[in-house]
Design a protein around this motif. Structure first.
Motif, PDB file in Angstrom:
ATOM      1  N   UNK A   1      -3.450   5.254  -1.949  1.00 32.06           N
ATOM      2  CA  UNK A   1      -3.361   4.307  -0.834  1.00 32.06           C
ATOM      3  C   UNK A   1      -2.995   2.911  -1.326  1.00 32.06           C
ATOM      4  N   UNK A   2      -3.672   2.460  -2.375  1.00 34.19           N
ATOM      5  CA  UNK A   2      -3.409   1.114  -2.889  1.00 34.19           C
ATOM      6  C   UNK A   2      -1.965   0.975  -3.365  1.00 34.19           C
ATOM      7  N   UNK A   3      -1.445   2.015  -4.007  1.00 31.27           N
ATOM      8  CA  UNK A   3      -0.052   1.951  -4.465  1.00 31.27           C
ATOM      9  C   UNK A   3       0.924   1.965  -3.289  1.00 31.27           C
ATOM     10  N   UNK A   4       0.642   2.783  -2.283  1.00 34.41           N
ATOM     11  CA  UNK A   4       1.525   2.808  -1.118  1.00 34.41           C
ATOM     12  C   UNK A   4       1.586   1.442  -0.445  1.00 34.41           C
ATOM     13  N   UNK A   5       0.415   0.851  -0.215  1.00 37.14           N
ATOM     14  CA  UNK A   5       0.384  -0.465   0.436  1.00 37.14           C
ATOM     15  C   UNK A   5       1.046  -1.506  -0.463  1.00 37.14           C
ATOM     16  N   UNK A   6       0.781  -1.433  -1.774  1.00 38.92           N
ATOM     17  CA  UNK A   6       1.406  -2.375  -2.699  1.00 38.92           C
ATOM     18  C   UNK A   6       2.913  -2.268  -2.698  1.00 38.92           C
ATOM     19  N   UNK A   7       3.446  -1.056  -2.623  1.00 38.18           N
ATOM     20  CA  UNK A   7       4.903  -0.883  -2.594  1.00 38.18           C
ATOM     21  C   UNK A   7       5.503  -1.480  -1.323  1.00 38.18           C
ATOM     22  N   UNK A   8       4.777  -1.365  -0.215  1.00 37.78           N
ATOM     23  CA  UNK A   8       5.288  -1.952   1.033  1.00 37.78           C
ATOM     24  C   UNK A   8       5.238  -3.476   1.011  1.00 37.78           C
ATOM     25  N   UNK A   9       4.134  -4.012   0.489  1.00 39.27           N
ATOM     26  CA  UNK A   9       3.938  -5.467   0.522  1.00 39.27           C
ATOM     27  C   UNK A   9       4.624  -6.184  -0.639  1.00 39.27           C
ATOM     28  N   UNK A  10       4.715  -5.502  -1.797  1.00 36.22           N
ATOM     29  CA  UNK A  10       5.259  -6.143  -2.998  1.00 36.22           C
ATOM     30  C   UNK A  10       6.282  -5.212  -3.648  1.00 36.22           C
ATOM     31  N   UNK A  11       7.400  -4.935  -2.975  1.00 30.77           N
ATOM     32  CA  UNK A  11       8.348  -3.934  -3.487  1.00 30.77           C
ATOM     33  C   UNK A  11       8.979  -4.291  -4.825  1.00 30.77           C
ATOM     34  N   UNK A  12       8.960  -5.568  -5.181  1.00 27.50           N
ATOM     35  CA  UNK A  12       9.623  -5.993  -6.413  1.00 27.50           C
ATOM     36  C   UNK A  12       8.658  -6.270  -7.560  1.00 27.50           C
ATOM     37  N   UNK A  13       7.382  -5.865  -7.396  1.00 25.20           N
ATOM     38  CA  UNK A  13       6.403  -6.099  -8.462  1.00 25.20           C
ATOM     39  C   UNK A  13       5.480  -4.888  -8.552  1.00 25.20           C
ATOM     40  N   UNK A  14       4.533  -4.942  -9.481  1.00 27.59           N
ATOM     41  CA  UNK A  14       3.606  -3.827  -9.674  1.00 27.59           C
ATOM     42  C   UNK A  14       2.837  -3.579  -8.375  1.00 27.59           C
ATOM     43  N   UNK A  15       2.754  -2.315  -7.979  1.00 27.23           N
ATOM     44  CA  UNK A  15       2.090  -1.994  -6.712  1.00 27.23           C
ATOM     45  C   UNK A  15       0.578  -2.215  -6.778  1.00 27.23           C
ATOM     46  N   UNK A  16      -0.007  -2.170  -7.972  1.00 28.26           N
ATOM     47  CA  UNK A  16      -1.432  -2.458  -8.134  1.00 28.26           C
ATOM     48  C   UNK A  16      -1.611  -3.847  -8.710  1.00 28.26           C
TER      49      UNK A  16
END
Length: 406
Positions: free
Chosen positions: A127-142
């Motif tokens: 979940x954290x990685x999915x949300x991170x990819x949506x919010x911060x697509x150009x940086x580490x998802x975690x």
């Protein structure tokens, strides 16, 4: 498989609430809240049952909810569970107990305990990685802290509601272009979670180690931490969730005790880096193999697997108290959204629709990115039990009603 003299559905190998489960809740009989144990499709009223057969523990059920019982601790929990199991499986008790059994059909349930404090975690790496990819697509998802501690926030205890309670669409501020507007949330979401119910408290200043997890946590519920994503997105920087979360959190009406979940314990997922010593659960993992199902308007939309969670409930409790924060009877903490690695295992609509960029279609032809008024969400779960049976975690159900008008 141990059987009960009730017969019928209660003895079916696939019934989630047979004698191996025995969850606790509060039913309303003739206008009076009554602590009870669920067996099959009936409830055993604990106030008269303990009064007649277990007088040394009768005081635990004298009140309108389970609060006194939760606070009594594991010795009392195990005594009561062993006694109830004996009563329901020994024909000798049948005549005495039958008048204390009431059918659940049409019987109201209420919040089984008064929620003292509520904390919500963020413990699924998927979940954290999915949300991170949506919010911060150009940086580490975690973010850098995520694999070092169970991230969480302190929620609002007063808006925790029992399964079956309608949820009114919240209103609040949200960003609109270069400005701000106020109105009903347009991105109302679910979060499929597991909640943990605390019994005995702990003194302020004394952390609760992982080894003491079962001395303080009585059992589990399913938890839906409804989320207004548009309100949350505008408000959460820099202090985190607030109005986007605090309008409602729904939990099961029945608490499944940890004592029913021994067969569901599984090894923790691999962790890198190794947790700090106070979070080290080597040899004492409380990772649980819970299979969750999420239905929207009756249609199965997700199967989140709880066994994939990065942080366990015991680690969450250790972290919650490591700074000296105290526990109180009736504290509740949630796991955070449970999501697996596959698309059909995502525990929120935010993930299922990938931030509304990939709406999903229901069987009636309608599409969803987020919840519409009138939508009903039901979450259920099962887990391995003794002798190969499956045990149940009681459903959490909620329906969205329209926002208040001005």
């Amino acid at each position: 498989m141990t059987e009960t003299w009730l017969g019928g559905a209660a003895n079916a190998a696939d019934h989630p609430f047979g004698v191996a489960t025995l969850p606790y809740g509060v039913v309303v009989v003739a206008g009076e809240p009554q602590p009870a144990v669920r067996i099959g499709e009936s409830a055993l009223l604990l106030r008269p049952a303990t009064g007649a057969l277990l007088p040394e523990h009768a005081g635990l059920f004298a009140g309108p909810d389970l609060g006194t019982f939760l606070a009594a601790g594991p010795d009392s929990w195990l005594d009561v569970r062993a006694s109830v199991t004996s009563w329901l499986t020994d024909e000798a008790y049948r005549e005495q107990l039958e008048p204390m059994l009431v059918p659940l059909a049409g019987l109201p349930t209420v919040l089984p305990f008064s929620v003292a404090d509520y904390v919500d975690f963020y413990a699924s790496e998927n979940h954290a990685r999915n949300v991170g990819q949506m919010l911060r697509p150009d940086s580490d998802s975690l973010l850098p802290n995520w694999k070092h501690l169970p991230v969480g926030y302190h929620g609002r205890a007063g808006t925790v509601v029992v399964s079956g309670t309608d949820v009114r669409r919240p209103r609040g501020q949200r960003k609109a272009g270069d400005g701000v507007e106020f109105g009903p949330s347009q991105r109302l979401d679910i979060e499929a979670e597991v909640g943990f119910v605390v019994g005995p408290g702990s003194p302020q200043g004394r952390p609760v180690p992982i080894a003491d997890f079962t001395r303080h946590v009585f059992g589990v519920v399913l938890l839906n931490d409804w989320s207004a994503r548009d309100i949350q997105a505008w408000e959460y920087v820099p202090l985190g969730p607030f109005l986007g979360k605090s309008f409602a959190t729904s939990i099961s009406a029945w608490i499944t005790p940890l004592a029913a979940l021994e067969a569901a314990r599984v090894p923790a997922v691999p962790r890198d880096p190794a947790p700090l010593p106070y979070l080290d659960d080597t040899g004492d993992s409380w990772n649980l193999d819970l299979s969750i199902e999420v239905r929207l308007n009756g249609e199965l939309i997700s199967r989140p697997p709880f066994a994939t969670m990065y942080w366990t409930a015991a680690q969450m409790l250790a972290h919650l108290t490591v700074n000296g924060a105290s526990l109180r009877p009736g504290d509740l903490y949630g796991s955070g959204t449970v999501s697996g690695p596959e698309r059909d295992q995502r525990g929120s609509l935010l993930e299922l629709s990938w931030g509304a960029s990939q709406p999903f279609e229901l069987a009636d032809g309608s599409q969803r990115s987020f919840l519409a008024d009138g939508d009903e969400v039901v979450m259920t779960a099962t887990a391995p039990g003794p002798d190969g049976v499956r045990i149940g975690i009681a459903e959490v159900r909620g329906r969205i009603t329209p926002a208040l008008s001005d």
